[in-house]
Design a protein around this motif. Sequence first.
Motif, PDB file in Angstrom:
ATOM      1  N   LYS A  30       0.028   3.522   6.487  1.00  0.00           N
ATOM      2  CA  LYS A  30       0.302   3.121   5.008  1.00  0.00           C
ATOM      3  C   LYS A  30       0.090   1.711   4.736  1.00  0.00           C
ATOM      4  N   VAL A  31      -0.184   1.040   5.527  1.00  0.00           N
ATOM      5  CA  VAL A  31      -0.737  -0.182   5.152  1.00  0.00           C
ATOM      6  C   VAL A  31      -1.919  -0.521   5.768  1.00  0.00           C
ATOM      7  N   ILE A  32      -2.876  -1.104   5.198  1.00  0.00           N
ATOM      8  CA  ILE A  32      -4.189  -1.423   5.494  1.00  0.00           C
ATOM      9  C   ILE A  32      -4.261  -2.577   6.114  1.00  0.00           C
TER      10      ILE A  32
ATOM     11  N   ASN B 116       6.773  10.463  -7.644  1.00  0.00           N
ATOM     12  CA  ASN B 116       7.160  11.633  -6.893  1.00  0.00           C
ATOM     13  C   ASN B 116       6.738  11.672  -5.455  1.00  0.00           C
ATOM     14  N   TYR B 117       7.281  12.590  -4.687  1.00  0.00           N
ATOM     15  CA  TYR B 117       7.137  12.468  -3.097  1.00  0.00           C
ATOM     16  C   TYR B 117       5.670  12.519  -2.898  1.00  0.00           C
ATOM     17  N   ALA B 118       5.011  13.418  -3.199  1.00  0.00           N
ATOM     18  CA  ALA B 118       3.386  13.374  -3.202  1.00  0.00           C
ATOM     19  C   ALA B 118       2.587  12.183  -3.220  1.00  0.00           C
ATOM     20  N   PHE B 119       2.991  11.498  -4.203  1.00  0.00           N
ATOM     21  CA  PHE B 119       2.390  10.281  -4.572  1.00  0.00           C
ATOM     22  C   PHE B 119       2.754   9.400  -3.462  1.00  0.00           C
ATOM     23  N   SER B 120       3.912   9.123  -3.274  1.00  0.00           N
ATOM     24  CA  SER B 120       4.605   8.198  -2.092  1.00  0.00           C
ATOM     25  C   SER B 120       4.081   8.602  -0.753  1.00  0.00           C
ATOM     26  N   ASN B 121       3.770   9.712  -0.544  1.00  0.00           N
ATOM     27  CA  ASN B 121       3.239  10.113   0.847  1.00  0.00           C
ATOM     28  C   ASN B 121       1.844   9.854   1.003  1.00  0.00           C
ATOM     29  N   LYS B 122       1.028   9.676  -0.005  1.00  0.00           N
ATOM     30  CA  LYS B 122      -0.530   9.318   0.214  1.00  0.00           C
ATOM     31  C   LYS B 122      -0.854   7.875  -0.142  1.00  0.00           C
ATOM     32  N   ILE B 123      -0.033   7.056  -0.761  1.00  0.00           N
ATOM     33  CA  ILE B 123      -0.378   5.698  -1.105  1.00  0.00           C
ATOM     34  C   ILE B 123      -0.541   4.842   0.216  1.00  0.00           C
ATOM     35  N   ILE B 124      -1.544   4.128  -0.022  1.00  0.00           N
ATOM     36  CA  ILE B 124      -1.816   3.128   1.042  1.00  0.00           C
ATOM     37  C   ILE B 124      -1.716   1.607   0.397  1.00  0.00           C
ATOM     38  N   PHE B 125      -0.912   0.940   1.174  1.00  0.00           N
ATOM     39  CA  PHE B 125      -0.739  -0.605   0.343  1.00  0.00           C
ATOM     40  C   PHE B 125      -1.580  -1.424   0.971  1.00  0.00           C
ATOM     41  N   MET B 126      -2.329  -2.279   0.130  1.00  0.00           N
ATOM     42  CA  MET B 126      -3.249  -3.405   0.715  1.00  0.00           C
ATOM     43  C   MET B 126      -2.658  -4.796   0.214  1.00  0.00           C
ATOM     44  N   HIS B 127      -2.693  -5.683   1.241  1.00  0.00           N
ATOM     45  CA  HIS B 127      -2.413  -7.189   0.711  1.00  0.00           C
ATOM     46  C   HIS B 127      -3.173  -8.023   1.681  1.00  0.00           C
TER      47      HIS B 127
END
Length: 358
Positions: free
Chosen positions: A282-284, A247-258
């Motif tokens: 949103k990217v570490i 959902n939008y709330a999840f997509s708004n808070k996710i931070i992607f790490m690689h």
Amino acid sequence: MRPIKGKTTKGGCSTLLSRAPFSSNMVKKRDLSAAEKSEIVQCLGRGKKTDISWKLKRDHRTIKRFVADSENRRVCADKGTLRKISARSMHLIKRAAAKIPIHSSKQIFEAAGGSGVPRTSRCRVLQSLATVHKPSIRPPLTNAHKQKRLHWAEKYMTNFQTVLFTDECRATLNGPDGLSRGWLVDGHPVPTRLRHQQGSGGVMFWAGIMGRELVGPFRVPEGVKMTSAKYVEFLTDHFLPWYRRKNYAFSNKIIFMHDNAPSHAAKNTSASMAAMGIKGEKVIVWPPSSPDLNPIENLWSILKQKIYEGGRQFTSKQQLWEAILTSCKQIQAETVQKLTSSMDARLVKLLSNKGVLC
């Protein structure tokens, strides 16, 4: 002249030895040499119980005495107990073990001035002072790396339950790297392990963890070199469908790490991920030379223990991939939660140790 057979003795040495006429060459009083004792043992081992004294040109009574003594050898009264060692020797051994850790018992005893001590005795002494360990592994960190890790820890002291930690992993058909050891009951055959010619081959796959959830695993196609273009294609095929189901709330808070692998850090990858909506905060920005900070590395260890449990090996890549999928399903959400929750402690330890974890 043929030898005259000796009478049967109580010790069972009768037929072993033939009684030969005594001559000047058959010395009675001189002790048997090591070579003669070895020859007697070999003759007995081959089942040749006659003519030993004639062959060695020794008195038959000397040979009988040696055999009887061997059969009735007294057992050491203190067998199984540690012989007394001086306090000074123990101190020198302990100091040598502290100065050269993760060394063999022979090297430690030689450093303490105790060369020539049998291995069994060395190990029994060291068991009262130390235990066997493997060296801990950490990346080769320079001062610049440590400073960047400290700045990163200060910047990202946040809620890591919203971070998706990702990485690639490889599993091989033959099993994990390193020595495989274990106890074996006496008399049982030693199990064999497969060893494929020209390398064992394996399966490369990608996965992620976030909060209590394990994302994937997704298999990397065979023979694909993970360039920036292939990495973006892989994320589009596997990560993006999972991301868009949220959902939008999840997509708004996710931070992607690689990590900083070339295919991850390329400008084309950053631009493509920005088009997916993953950009900026949103990217570490991952610090260099820092695989020890990524909790998914611990997941790989847990996963491989399950895959290769009981020394299991595989004969095909498809069989290995099915084992990977089955093992991932067995990993509990609590295990994933424990890994992602460990980031706070890792950062605190990183700050207190000035850029290192161990």
